[in-house]
Write an enzyme that holds these catalytic residues in place. Structure first.
Site, PDB file in Angstrom:
ATOM      1  N   LYS A 137      -6.341   4.743   8.076  1.00 22.67           N
ATOM      2  CA  LYS A 137      -5.164   5.499   7.648  1.00 22.67           C
ATOM      3  C   LYS A 137      -5.433   6.996   7.588  1.00 22.67           C
ATOM      4  CE  LYS A 137      -2.724   1.831   5.205  1.00 22.67           C
ATOM      5  NZ  LYS A 137      -2.086   1.400   3.944  1.00 22.67           N
ATOM      6  N   SER A 153       0.788  -1.236   0.000  1.00 18.83           N
ATOM      7  CA  SER A 153       0.000   0.000   0.000  1.00 18.83           C
ATOM      8  C   SER A 153       0.821   1.287   0.000  1.00 18.83           C
ATOM      9  CB  SER A 153      -0.957   0.014   1.196  1.00 18.83           C
ATOM     10  OG  SER A 153      -0.243   0.024   2.418  1.00 18.83           O
TER      11      SER A 153
END
Length: 342
Positions: free
Chosen positions: A281, A236
């Site tokens: 996040k 990611s």
């Protein structure tokens, strides 16, 4: 009175022991929560790069096996998420195997990040494709107990395999029961195996040998670049690595003085893909002072990463600009047109 006090102390002692034991008793779940958002510059070193104002930031999700307390935490804190073990791990995968797979995906994302940054900056690079690497093997599938993590598949039926596409095109078109002869490099030693395809349990119309794979590239660049991702795993961070590398390659200040976070996979062609945990996040990025956050929009797909990030920001009252993106070039264009922060 003394006897009563001793009884109370004994009860408290037993309760204390139980509370401690509850911490160490694992449950069949994983718990994730917002991790860190920290500057990428300490992780990325391009030879001769100068320091700019502003930062590109790496965002992470913290994950651990659930115990009673972390399980209860998911009921009390909506930034904590609960997952079944099978949602995280491949069937038959150990903790060590899972870590290997995640670190290999990170390696692949770093390679793609370097390629995109050097292409965008018109800097010199060379790519050597050297087969594909096995990163996980599914239990009860033909490759299980035959192939090992780290095996490099170099040929199938005598034909050289250079990329993921070479492998998937060859295997995907086969019917269950098709034999394939594999040439494998295992720690420098050539091995040969015949493996028969089998239908996947959950997808009976699709067959395979039961492996997850990654490209095994070797890169050389000028100027040299080094990425030290430590024990951070997964793909990611690819997009943000690519931005940090490009920023160090160019004299122009790409961040324009802003604290910029984001997430998303990136492939060799600069396509940015979705990731898990984006709602966590965005929380980590906001807490760390990020002002801009790049989120994969998946070409406007309903319930995309971008949509999820926006909903999380609204829910937690975060003051952060979320920018939807699909490609690396889109992000570069956005930053080049961004006004420098005063």
């Amino acid at each position: 009175m003394v006897i009563r006090r001793i009884k109370i102390l004994n009860i408290l002692f037993i309760l204390g022991i139980i509370l401690i034991l509850l911490y160490f008793i694992p449950l069949p779940y994983y718990v994730t929560k917002p991790g860190l958002a920290e500057p990428l510059r300490p992780y990325v070193k391009v030879a001769g790069a100068k320091k700019d104002k502003g930062e590109f930031m790496l965002t992470t999700v913290s994950m651990g096996k659930a115990n009673v307390y972390s399980y209860l935490g998911t009921k009390l804190n909506d930034t904590y998420h609960l997952y079944k073990i099978n949602d995280i791990k491949v069937s038959g995968e150990s903790d060590e195997d899972y870590q290997f797979r995640q670190l290999r995906y990170m390696e692949e994302s770093k390679q793609a990040a370097i390629l995109n940054a050097y292409k965008q900056a018109n800097k010199s690079y060379k790519v050597i494709e050297n087969g594909i690497i096995v990163v996980s093997v599914i239990k009860e599938m033909p490759a299980y107990n035959v192939l090992m993590l780290g095996d490099i598949i170099t040929k199938i039926n005598g034909k050289a395999i250079h990329s993921l596409n070479d492998f998937t095109k060859t295997i995907k078109s086969s019917k269950p029961g098709t034999n394939f002869q594999l040439e494998v490099d295992r720690k420098g030693e050539k091995k040969y195996y015949t493996i028969k395809t089998k239908a996947f349990k959950n997808e009976p119309k699709r067959s395979g040998i039961g492996v997850s794979i990654a490209e095994n590239l070797k890169l050389s660049t000028k100027p040299k670049v080094k990425i030290n991702s430590e024990e951070i795993g997964g793909p990611s961070a690819g997009l943000m690595f690519a931005l940090e590398i490009y920023d160090q390659l160019e004299d122009e200040n790409l961040a324009k003085g802003y604290e910029i976070a984001g997430t998303g996979t990136i492939d060799k062609n600069g396509v940015v893909g979705p990731i898990g945990g984006i709602s966590q996040k965005i929380v980590a990025a906001s807490k760390s002072g990020a002002e801009i956050f790049f989120a994969p929009s998946e070409n406007g797909r309903k319930n995309s990463n971008y949509y999820e990030a926006v909903q999380s920001a609204k829910k937690h009252h975060l003051k952060i600009k979320i920018v939807p993106i699909n490609t690396y070039e889109q992000v570069i264009s956005y930053l080049e047109n961004l006004k420098t922060k005063k």
